[in-house]
Every structure is written in structure tokens, then in C-alpha cells.
Design a protein around this motif. Structure first.
Motif, PDB file in Angstrom:
ATOM      1  N   GLY A 170      51.450  39.074  36.122  1.00 44.47           N
ATOM      2  CA  GLY A 170      50.690  38.333  37.129  1.00 44.47           C
ATOM      3  C   GLY A 170      51.487  37.167  37.703  1.00 44.47           C
ATOM      4  O   GLY A 170      51.452  36.907  38.903  1.00 44.47           O
ATOM      5  N   CYS A 171      52.220  36.464  36.833  1.00 41.89           N
ATOM      6  CA  CYS A 171      53.065  35.370  37.312  1.00 41.89           C
ATOM      7  C   CYS A 171      54.126  35.880  38.284  1.00 41.89           C
ATOM      8  O   CYS A 171      54.365  35.283  39.338  1.00 41.89           O
ATOM      9  N   VAL A 172      54.762  36.988  37.934  1.00 38.04           N
ATOM     10  CA  VAL A 172      55.813  37.537  38.796  1.00 38.04           C
ATOM     11  C   VAL A 172      55.235  37.974  40.130  1.00 38.04           C
ATOM     12  O   VAL A 172      55.819  37.739  41.188  1.00 38.04           O
ATOM     13  N   ARG A 173      54.060  38.604  40.113  1.00 34.21           N
ATOM     14  CA  ARG A 173      53.414  38.986  41.382  1.00 34.21           C
ATOM     15  C   ARG A 173      53.137  37.758  42.227  1.00 34.21           C
ATOM     16  O   ARG A 173      53.306  37.771  43.449  1.00 34.21           O
ATOM     17  N   ARG A 174      52.714  36.684  41.576  1.00 32.60           N
ATOM     18  CA  ARG A 174      52.429  35.456  42.329  1.00 32.60           C
ATOM     19  C   ARG A 174      53.711  34.872  42.905  1.00 32.60           C
ATOM     20  O   ARG A 174      53.730  34.373  44.039  1.00 32.60           O
ATOM     21  N   PHE A 175      54.811  34.928  42.175  1.00 33.97           N
ATOM     22  CA  PHE A 175      56.093  34.451  42.693  1.00 33.97           C
ATOM     23  C   PHE A 175      56.508  35.247  43.923  1.00 33.97           C
ATOM     24  O   PHE A 175      56.991  34.682  44.915  1.00 33.97           O
ATOM     25  N   LEU A 176      56.335  36.559  43.847  1.00 33.29           N
ATOM     26  CA  LEU A 176      56.786  37.419  44.946  1.00 33.29           C
ATOM     27  C   LEU A 176      55.971  37.197  46.212  1.00 33.29           C
ATOM     28  O   LEU A 176      56.461  37.469  47.313  1.00 33.29           O
ATOM     29  N   LEU A 185      65.607  35.718  43.629  1.00 33.78           N
ATOM     30  CA  LEU A 185      66.778  34.838  43.655  1.00 33.78           C
ATOM     31  C   LEU A 185      67.100  34.231  45.024  1.00 33.78           C
ATOM     32  O   LEU A 185      67.481  33.063  45.092  1.00 33.78           O
ATOM     33  N   PRO A 186      66.975  34.942  46.134  1.00 33.94           N
ATOM     34  CA  PRO A 186      67.452  34.347  47.390  1.00 33.94           C
ATOM     35  C   PRO A 186      66.629  33.165  47.892  1.00 33.94           C
ATOM     36  O   PRO A 186      67.198  32.190  48.367  1.00 33.94           O
ATOM     37  N   ALA A 187      65.290  33.223  47.811  1.00 36.35           N
ATOM     38  CA  ALA A 187      64.485  32.234  48.532  1.00 36.35           C
ATOM     39  C   ALA A 187      63.395  31.570  47.713  1.00 36.35           C
ATOM     40  O   ALA A 187      62.710  30.689  48.227  1.00 36.35           O
ATOM     41  N   ALA A 188      63.191  31.957  46.466  1.00 36.65           N
ATOM     42  CA  ALA A 188      62.145  31.324  45.661  1.00 36.65           C
ATOM     43  C   ALA A 188      62.503  29.864  45.387  1.00 36.65           C
ATOM     44  O   ALA A 188      63.681  29.494  45.388  1.00 36.65           O
ATOM     45  N   PRO A 189      61.514  28.996  45.164  1.00 35.34           N
ATOM     46  CA  PRO A 189      61.818  27.616  44.785  1.00 35.34           C
ATOM     47  C   PRO A 189      62.739  27.562  43.565  1.00 35.34           C
ATOM     48  O   PRO A 189      62.744  28.484  42.731  1.00 35.34           O
ATOM     49  N   GLY A 190      63.507  26.496  43.453  1.00 33.69           N
ATOM     50  CA  GLY A 190      64.523  26.381  42.417  1.00 33.69           C
ATOM     51  C   GLY A 190      64.049  26.723  41.015  1.00 33.69           C
ATOM     52  O   GLY A 190      64.694  27.533  40.325  1.00 33.69           O
ATOM     53  N   PRO A 191      62.937  26.142  40.517  1.00 33.01           N
ATOM     54  CA  PRO A 191      62.511  26.466  39.152  1.00 33.01           C
ATOM     55  C   PRO A 191      62.194  27.951  38.959  1.00 33.01           C
ATOM     56  O   PRO A 191      62.456  28.503  37.898  1.00 33.01           O
ATOM     57  N   VAL A 192      61.643  28.583  39.987  1.00 32.24           N
ATOM     58  CA  VAL A 192      61.322  30.013  39.881  1.00 32.24           C
ATOM     59  C   VAL A 192      62.610  30.828  39.861  1.00 32.24           C
ATOM     60  O   VAL A 192      62.749  31.786  39.081  1.00 32.24           O
TER      61      VAL A 192
END
Length: 457
Positions: free
Chosen positions: A238-244, A278-285
Motif C-alpha cells: 500500500g505504501c508503494v502504491r501511494r508513492f507511485l 527513483l527519477p522524481a519521487a521526493p528525496g526520502p522516498v
């Protein structure tokens, strides 16, 4: 002539309880009514709103006291909840505009008493309807709509509707996941409802020292996972889906912390998803995605090239350096030739950072002997855009030839014509005597005015 049936006498008793501003008395009165009495009171209530408001105001004036003038609202709401027929009518009645107020009722017991007297199916219907009315507005933040909807959903066992504001309302309350019947339905929706991340952006695993008794959502989720009520892997998914889905660092902060709390085992199945971050997610993600990739086992040359290309063009120097470290590690872990990493090395040579390109050149020289002619050619093509001093370091290892000097043309610059500046009049002397200067300027101004306008002008 049309005749109306005589009144049963139910309304006067309810009206007296409303005038007293006593919700408990109103609940007692309506619970004692039969079907005919409820219908009678239901007919009278809408027209009594203005009368009830004025009666409370008149009572306060007679007593010589000042109140907020809202003491009539809760008795009217209790009466409607006890006598109106359908759940839809009650949901509309409870939050009609006439009942807007500045504070929540001090005691919701009388309202819950009259609702609890209804059939279970009716109560569940009302709970769902009240949940769907939530909007997260300022008005609802100060009334009882959120706690009432959540409370009725818990009491009736109704499945919460798929409605984002109900999830936001749920996470806005202290968590009790071990005993909350809504947890089964709403925990999976944490990752889908818009606004959860912003509502929980300040949540931490452990409460602050000044409020050590408070339970946090991260701490509560960790506890139920440890107890086996929820499996960690679906929550990590669920966390990964939210990141995407994307979002700002603020919106994703809670989910990044939850991902760290869950500590999912790195898996090849999620490699593609982490690469996409990796290309565009916020730094901590992006950092947590990189850690997962490192722990997932050996990456293919294509996956390394994708990861390095993404990291080297990020603005964070830490992630750029991590990309180069990933490239070096992949080269050391790869058996045989490194042609699969040629594309990644070529991407690194195109990085905007001079420091990154210099480190890439060192890596290229270090592993030059492990490329086949085809792989070395890919590196040479990318190296053609390097500054001269960096290209020179690669020339010996990769057989690069120095660039041919450009042919000089036959242009011979001629002398420029002399420049003679225009003569300028000297500046007037400085003004030392301001009084004399004023007289002079004033007299000159008067003469100018006279010449312009003439006598009598």
C-alpha cells in the motif's frame, strides 16, 4: 369540508421539553410516544424552529443572562431523530442549516438513545448516510457529524462507505486499532484516501516527551502488525502504491515513515516499482527505494542502467553519489565483461555535475579492461562531450584519439579607427550659498513666468 383528526396530545409535552432546553426530557417524551404520536410531532416540528429559537431567547432575556442562544438546537434535533420516519429524513434533519452552531453538544447521550430505539437496519442505514454527508468542512469540524458518524458505524457494524472524508475523520481521532471494528475496513483505505498523508504528516512512531501518554498512528500500526492482526507485506504494498501515485514530500512523509516501520523484506517482485520511484519521487522516498533495490539481490545490467540514469540527474548530491556507488558495486559484482553496464557508464558521463563526471571517469578507467570493443565504443561515444582534461584521462585506456585542431582561417584583424569622444561643456561650479542660489533661481523663475504669460496673464 375537510376535517382533520383530533390531536393525540403528544405535541404539547414534547414542545414543553423543547422550551425547557432539555434534550434528555425530549428523549424521554418521544420514546414514550406511539406511532400516532410520533406522526403528530413530526408534522409540528418543521414549523416550530423559529418559535423554539425565539422562546429560548425570550427565556434568557427574562432571566437577565446572556447565552449563545443555541440551547434550543439539540432538543429539536433529538425530537426529529426520534419521530421522523426514514433514515434519509433524519440525516437531513440533524444537519439542516438552521441547526448550525459554534460548538458541539455537551452530551450526545439523548440523541443516541432515540436512535438506538430504531430497528438495527434503520440505524445502519443512518450511519452510512451520515458518513456520506461528511465533507471535512469547517462547519463539520465544530459540530458532531464526524464522531456521530463514526460512532454509529461502530455500533451498528455497518461497512463504511468508500468515501475519503470518513477515512480522514477516522485518522483525526486517537487510534485504538486493537479494539476498533472499523480498523478492518479503513486500514487498507489509508493508502487510497486523499488527505491521509497531510492529516498525519506530523505523526511519529513514538509520541513527544511532553505528551508521552498519547498513542500515535505509526505506533498503533506497528503494534497491530507485531500482534499479527495485520500482515506487514500488504501494508508495504500500500505504501508503494501511494508513492507511485506521486505527491509532495509532506503528503508522503507519513507513508515513508510507515514503510520504515514495516521494514519489508526486499523482493525482486517490487524491483520495478522501486525503480520507477527513483527519477522524481521526493528525496526520502527515493532513498528508501534505493535501499530496497540494494537489498533485493543482484540487479541486471538494464536495471542498473535505469537506476543510475535516474539518480545521476537528481538535484540531491547524496543520491548522485549513491548512483555512482551503485554502478561501481555492480561492476565489481559482475562476472565476465561489463558490456551490460556500458549504457549506465555512458549516462554517468553525461551528468551535469563535474564532480560526478570526474568520479565516473575514474570508474571507467578502473574497469576499462573488462569491456569488449562494442562496450568500449559506447563509452567512447559518451566521452566525446567531456571537458578536455577529463577526455584526456580516458584516451589511453580506451584508445581515444585527440581531436583534430580546427583549421585556422585567413582572417587577419585590422586596426580599429581611433575613437574621439565629443567635447562636453564644463560642469557649473558647486553651490555654496543656498540663500543666494534660492534668490537667483526665484528671480529667474519670476522673469520666465512673466515672459510666458505677459501682463495680466
Amino acid at each position: 369540508m375537510t376535517t382533520h383528526p383530533p390531536k393525540s396530545g403528544a405535541w404539547p409535552g414534547v414542545r414543553t421539553a423543547i422550551a425547557a432546553g432539555a434534550p434528555a426530557l425530549v428523549a424521554d417524551a418521544v420514546l414514550a410516544l406511539d406511532e400516532a404520536g410520533r406522526r403528530e410531532v413530526a408534522r409540528e416540528l418543521p414549523g416550530h424552529i423559529g418559535v423554539a429559537r425565539e422562546a429560548i431567547a425570550a427565556r434568557d432575556r427574562h432571566r437577565g443572562v446572556w447565552t449563545d442562544g443555541e440551547a434550543w438546537i439539540e432538543p429539536m434535533r433529538v425530537a426529529g431523530a426520534g419521530v421522523l420516519g426514514g433514515a434519509a429524513a433524519v440525516a437531513t434533519w440533524l444537519y439542516r442549516r438552521d441547526f448550525t452552531r459554534w460548538r458541539r453538544p455537551l452530551d450526545s447521550g439523548p440523541l443516541l438513545r432515540v436512535i438506538a430505539a430504531r430497528p438495527p437496519e434503520w440505524q445502519a442505514d443512518l450511519a452510512v448516510r451520515l458518513a456520506l454527508r461528511l465533507r471535512g468542512s469547517r462547519t463539520q469540524a465544530r459540530d458532531d457529524s464526524m464522531p456521530l458518524a463514526l460512532g454509529l458505524l461502530r455500533r451498528t457494524g455497518a461497512v463504511p462507505p468508500d468515501h475519503d472524508p470518513i477515512t480522514i475523520a477516522w485518522v483525526s481521532q486517537p487510534p485504538d486499532l486493537e479494539n476498533d471494528p472499523l480498523a478492518e475496513h479503513l486500514v487498507p483505505r489509508l493508502f487510497e484516501a486523499e488527505g491521509v498523508g497531510r492529516a498525519l504528516r506530523e505523526d511519529t512512531v513514538d509520541p513527544p516527551s511532553w505528551d508521552s501518554g498519547r498513542r500515535t498512528w505509526l505506533g498503533a500500526l506497528r503494534a497491530v502488525v507485531a500482534a499479527g492482526r495485520f500482515a506487514p507485506e500488504p501494508l508495504a504494498d500500500g505504501c508503494v502504491r501511494r508513492f507511485l501515485r506521486g505527491g509532495s514530500a509532506t503528503d508522503l512523509r507519513f507513508f515513508a515513515r510507515l514503510h520504515e516501520v514495516l521494514a519489508p523484506v526486499p523482493s525482486k517482485e517490487r524491483t520495478r516499482d522501486y525503480l520507477r520511484l527513483l527519477p522524481a519521487a521526493p528525496g526520502p522516498v527515493a532513498e528508501l527505494a534505493l535501499r530496497q533495490l540494494r537489498g533485493a539481490g543482484e540487479l541486471s545490467g538494464e536495471e542498473v542502467a535505469e537506476a543510475v540514469s535516474a539518480l545521476l540527474f537528481r538535484p540531491e548530491g547524496k543520491l548522485v553519489r549513491a548512483g555512482l556507488t551503485l554502478l561501481d558495486q555492480a561492476a565489481r559484482d559482475t562476472a565476465g565483461d561489463l558490456d551490460d553496464l556500458a549504457a549506465a557508464l555512458a549516462s554517468a558521463l553525461l551528468c551535469e555535475s563535474y564532480e560526478a563526471r570526474e568520479r565516473t571517469v575514474r570508474l571507467a578507467v578502473k574497469h576499462a579492461g573488462r569491456f569488449t570493443p562494442a562496450g568500449a565504443e559506447a563509452v567512447r561515444e559518451a566521452a566525446s562531450v567531456l571537458p578536455a582534461e577529463l577526455a584526456a584521462r580516458l584516451s589511453e585506456a580506451y584508445g581515444m584519439t585527440a581531436a583534430e585542431p580546427e583549421a585556422a582561417d585567413d582572417f587577419v584583424p585590422g586596426p580599429l579607427p581611433p575613437f574621439e569622444p565629443l567635447a562636453r561643456e564644463p560642469f557649473p561650479p558647486p553651490l555654496d550659498d543656498l540663500t543666494a542660489t534660492y534668490d537667483k533661481v526665484g528671480a529667474g523663475g519670476a522673469k520666465t513666468t512673466a515672459r510666458t504669460w505677459g501682463p495680466g496673464g
